[in-house]
Design an enzyme around this catalytic site. Structure first.
Site, PDB file in Angstrom:
ATOM      1  CE  LYS A   1      49.261  43.248  39.110  1.00  0.00           C
ATOM      2  NZ  LYS A   1      48.817  43.955  39.989  1.00  0.00           N
ATOM      3  CG  ASN A   2      46.507  39.907  39.001  1.00  0.00           C
ATOM      4  OD1 ASN A   2      46.674  40.848  39.138  1.00  0.00           O
ATOM      5  ND2 ASN A   2      45.988  40.104  37.671  1.00  0.00           N
TER       6      ASN A   2
ATOM      7  NE  ARG B   1      39.283  48.286  42.121  1.00  0.00           N
ATOM      8  CZ  ARG B   1      38.552  49.498  42.360  1.00  0.00           C
ATOM      9  NH1 ARG B   1      38.377  50.222  42.356  1.00  0.00           N
ATOM     10  NH2 ARG B   1      36.807  48.692  42.445  1.00  0.00           N
TER      11      ARG B   1
ATOM     12  CB  CYS C   1      45.957  50.853  36.510  1.00  0.00           C
ATOM     13  SG  CYS C   1      47.624  50.420  36.726  1.00  0.00           S
TER      14      CYS C   1
ATOM     15  NE  ARG D   1      39.939  48.540  38.457  1.00  0.00           N
ATOM     16  CZ  ARG D   1      41.693  48.172  37.943  1.00  0.00           C
ATOM     17  NH1 ARG D   1      41.664  47.370  37.885  1.00  0.00           N
ATOM     18  NH2 ARG D   1      42.241  49.784  39.315  1.00  0.00           N
ATOM     19  N   PRO D   2      33.812  50.369  40.043  1.00  0.00           N
ATOM     20  CG  PRO D   2      31.413  49.292  39.319  1.00  0.00           C
ATOM     21  CD  PRO D   2      32.868  49.254  38.983  1.00  0.00           C
TER      22      PRO D   2
ATOM     23  CG  ASP E   1      28.004  49.347  43.200  1.00  0.00           C
ATOM     24  OD1 ASP E   1      28.852  50.038  43.880  1.00  0.00           O
ATOM     25  OD2 ASP E   1      27.595  50.478  42.358  1.00  0.00           O
ATOM     26  CG  LEU E   2      29.636  43.619  40.962  1.00  0.00           C
ATOM     27  CD1 LEU E   2      29.863  42.714  40.128  1.00  0.00           C
ATOM     28  CD2 LEU E   2      28.164  43.219  41.456  1.00  0.00           C
TER      29      LEU E   2
ATOM     30  CG  ASP F   1      45.671  41.958  33.093  1.00  0.00           C
ATOM     31  OD1 ASP F   1      44.645  42.944  33.525  1.00  0.00           O
ATOM     32  OD2 ASP F   1      45.430  41.955  34.595  1.00  0.00           O
TER      33      ASP F   1
ATOM     34  NE  ARG G   1      49.736  49.553  40.787  1.00  0.00           N
ATOM     35  CZ  ARG G   1      49.094  48.953  40.179  1.00  0.00           C
ATOM     36  NH1 ARG G   1      48.921  49.604  39.122  1.00  0.00           N
ATOM     37  NH2 ARG G   1      47.682  48.154  40.845  1.00  0.00           N
TER      38      ARG G   1
END
Length: 420
Positions: free
Chosen positions: A22-23, A94, A118, A123-124, A126-127, A308, A400
């Site tokens: 998935k990732n 996400r 989730c 989990r900003p 900004d980066l 995870d 998911r």
């Protein structure tokens, strides 16, 4: 919403094939937007998140064809029909924020709603945004949207140092840099296997990328990229979850379609707890016939122990002999499964980002709720080993990221069924 009903106490035995990652597939689907030619993706997992990402790129102009029987999809985007990813689509996933890099690279502008997914931490983004700004984009943030525009019409290569080796930021910036003018250097980059798979796909498209899998990735921008074909890598988190389920039930299973190198941290901790694991080229055998012994775990970016897998191992260690300590360094809100495990009798004490688990010999089945994807996996693992009946609610979170998990567990001898 649906639920899983599990009768615990049955050892898992047999063979099962691990699905594709998935990732890995989500950023690759986004990267298909970089070209007007057709891309063919093989070994597609039947997951809700994959459907959401396909829906999103279709909204942006891609023509997506799904062949469920042969597990293939094709993505072709003759032209972008828009550069705005609305909240209704983005809120489901996400990884939807990864379309920003593709849109900026191809059209020079993007407007993306702040993402959902989730609720495991802030989990900003900004980066991501700092990287885009370094490449010449002008960023505006307001009314729930991030808007980015390249005044010159095209991104410029840049030297980017990530304050944290974020997987999502690394993926987004790699995708954006593929069509940028000049060279982009990403330092302190994430080195997860999914990053390598994305770079492999982009290289097949004609991108010039070196260093994927290390902490420094170099992308030489090219004028255009082309359609290609790619097979998605195996899902290392699904593999680790099934390994843990076999270990906690004192089972004997063999997993195929795995890359043992990708799951070394999980293998190491299971072995440390007393489990026998035999590695082959693309298979792993897991055997256990006794109660595990306690181990300590601290999550880290790859090649450290994956966040995870923290929740599944938490459930496993509830049955261990002795006290285990788990330290979560990645996400600040990733212990939501703890209260649910306590409903089954688990002895867990939380102190900030640390969980102290006092192992017990037996847990009791109970009605519990999956609060997020990996928490749901942890509850399944606990239910497989617990005495009596466990009912896991809100399994849409599990769907998911795990492809028909109940079917795979049934083939291994588990008493688990889906009810609506």
């Amino acid at each position: 919403m649906g639920a899983f009903v599990i009768q615990g106490g049955k050892p898992l035995n047999g063979n099962v094939r691990v699905s594709s990652s998935k990732n890995a597939i989500l950023p690759i689907i986004s990267a298909c937007l970089l070209t007007n030619e057709e891309c063919h993706l093989n070994e597609i997992p039947g997951l809700d998140d994959v459907s959401y990402m396909c829906e999103l790129v279709s909204y942006l102009g891609a023509k997506v064809e799904v062949d469920g029987k042969s597990r293939k999809i094709s993505v072709k985007t003759p032209e972008l029909t828009g550069n705005t990813a609305d909240y209704e689509l983005v809120s489901k996933l996400r990884a939807s924020f990864l379309v920003m890099g593709s849109l900026l690279a191809r059209s020079g502008r993007a407007k993306v709603a702040l993402p959902g997914g989730c609720p495991i931490g802030s989990r900003p983004v900004d980066l991501h945004l700092k990287g885009f700004e370094a490449m010449g984009a002008v960023i505006e943030n307001g009314h729930g949207y991030i808007e980015a525009v390249c005044p010159s019409g095209k991104l410029k290569g840049a030297n980017i140092y990530l304050d944290f080796p974020s997987v999502g930021a690394t993926e987004n910036l790699i995708i954006a840099a593929v069509l940028a003018e000049g060279k982009t250097v990403i330092e302190n980059a994430a080195s997860e296997p999914e990053i390598v798979d994305l770079a492999s796909f982009l290289t097949k498209m004609g991108a010039n990328i070196t260093g994927a899998g290390t902490d420094t990735i170099i992308i030489e921008g090219v004028e255009r990229v082309y359609g290609t074909e790619h097979t998605i890598m195996p899902d290392r988190i699904e593999a680790g979850t099934l390994m843990t389920a076999a270990a906690v039930t004192c089972g004997d299973i063999t997993l195929s379609n795995v890359v043992p190198e990708h799951i070394k941290p999980v293998t190491a901790k299971l072995r440390e707890s007393g489990v026998e694991i035999i590695e082959y080229e693309s298979e792993i055998r897991v055997r256990n016939n006794k109660r595990p012994v306690a181990v300590d775990i601290k999550t880290h970016p790859f090649p450290g122990f994956p966040t995870d897998m923290q929740a599944p191992l938490s459930a496993y260690l509830c049955f261990a002999e002795g006290a285990s300590m788990i330290v979560e360094t990645i996400f600040e809100n990733r212990f939501m499964h703890v209260n649910e495990l306590k409903r089954m009798g688990a002895q867990i004490r939380l102190d900030g980002r640390t969980a102290i688990i006092e192992g017990i010999e037996e847990m009791q089945g109970a009605q519990v709720r999956a609060t997020d994807l990996r928490a749901g996996a942890a509850l399944i693992i606990a239910g497989l080993a617990a005495k009596g009946t466990t009912e896991v609610l809100d399994i849409h979170h599990i769907d998911r990221g795990y492809e028909f998990i109940e079917n795979k567990l049934q083939r291994l001898g588990a008493d688990i069924r889906r009810v609506m």
